[in-house]
Scaffold this motif. Sequence first.
Motif, PDB file in Angstrom:
ATOM      1  N   ALA A   1       1.660  -1.532  77.702  1.00 33.65           N
ATOM      2  CA  ALA A   1       1.104  -1.665  76.355  1.00 33.65           C
ATOM      3  C   ALA A   1       1.343  -0.394  75.535  1.00 33.65           C
ATOM      4  CB  ALA A   1      -0.382  -1.984  76.426  1.00 33.65           C
ATOM      5  N   ALA A   2       1.177   0.757  76.157  1.00 37.64           N
ATOM      6  CA  ALA A   2       1.419   2.020  75.443  1.00 37.64           C
ATOM      7  C   ALA A   2       2.894   2.148  75.068  1.00 37.64           C
ATOM      8  CB  ALA A   2       0.984   3.196  76.304  1.00 37.64           C
TER       9      ALA A   2
ATOM     10  N   THR B   1       3.709  -0.185  72.249  1.00 38.04           N
ATOM     11  CA  THR B   1       3.111   0.318  71.015  1.00 38.04           C
ATOM     12  C   THR B   1       3.985   1.409  70.393  1.00 38.04           C
ATOM     13  OG1 THR B   1       0.899  -0.210  71.805  1.00 38.04           O
ATOM     14  CG2 THR B   1       1.062   1.405  70.032  1.00 38.04           C
TER      15      THR B   1
ATOM     16  N   GLY C   1       5.819   0.859  66.937  1.00 36.55           N
ATOM     17  CA  GLY C   1       5.534   1.785  65.839  1.00 36.55           C
ATOM     18  C   GLY C   1       6.793   2.419  65.286  1.00 36.55           C
TER      19      GLY C   1
END
Length: 130
Positions: free
Chosen positions: A36-37, A40, A44
């Motif tokens: 998930a990180a 992200t 981004g």
Amino acid sequence: MNTTRTSRISRIRGGISGISRIRTLTRLTVANRVSAAYLTVVGGATAVAALQPLLATGPDASLAWVWPALFTFPAFGFVAWFGETVWGGDTPTWFFIGGIALSALAQSLALGTAWTTLRDRRRGRLTTAG
């Protein structure tokens, strides 16, 4: 009659097994902290790169796409090579953006698998054969 029932049960179990595999792949790709990180960060960087031409008027606005490509580089290197091989210097933008997305998902799966393996090994869930 009994063999018909047995084959029907086997097909049902096979379907459940397929659903379980898809659920496991999804969990490893997006439903853990590391994946998930990573997604992200890549998302981004992609959002900033997509918005950069709208917000900046300088000649360096197109260089924002370097970051998503670098964040997905080991897998994206194959995408860039394939695009160069097929289209030469005129590789379409949709191919690169799709390649960034697929590369991010492939690397997220690899990160999720590594994270789960290391976490399970630390907790003592994995056993050695022998």
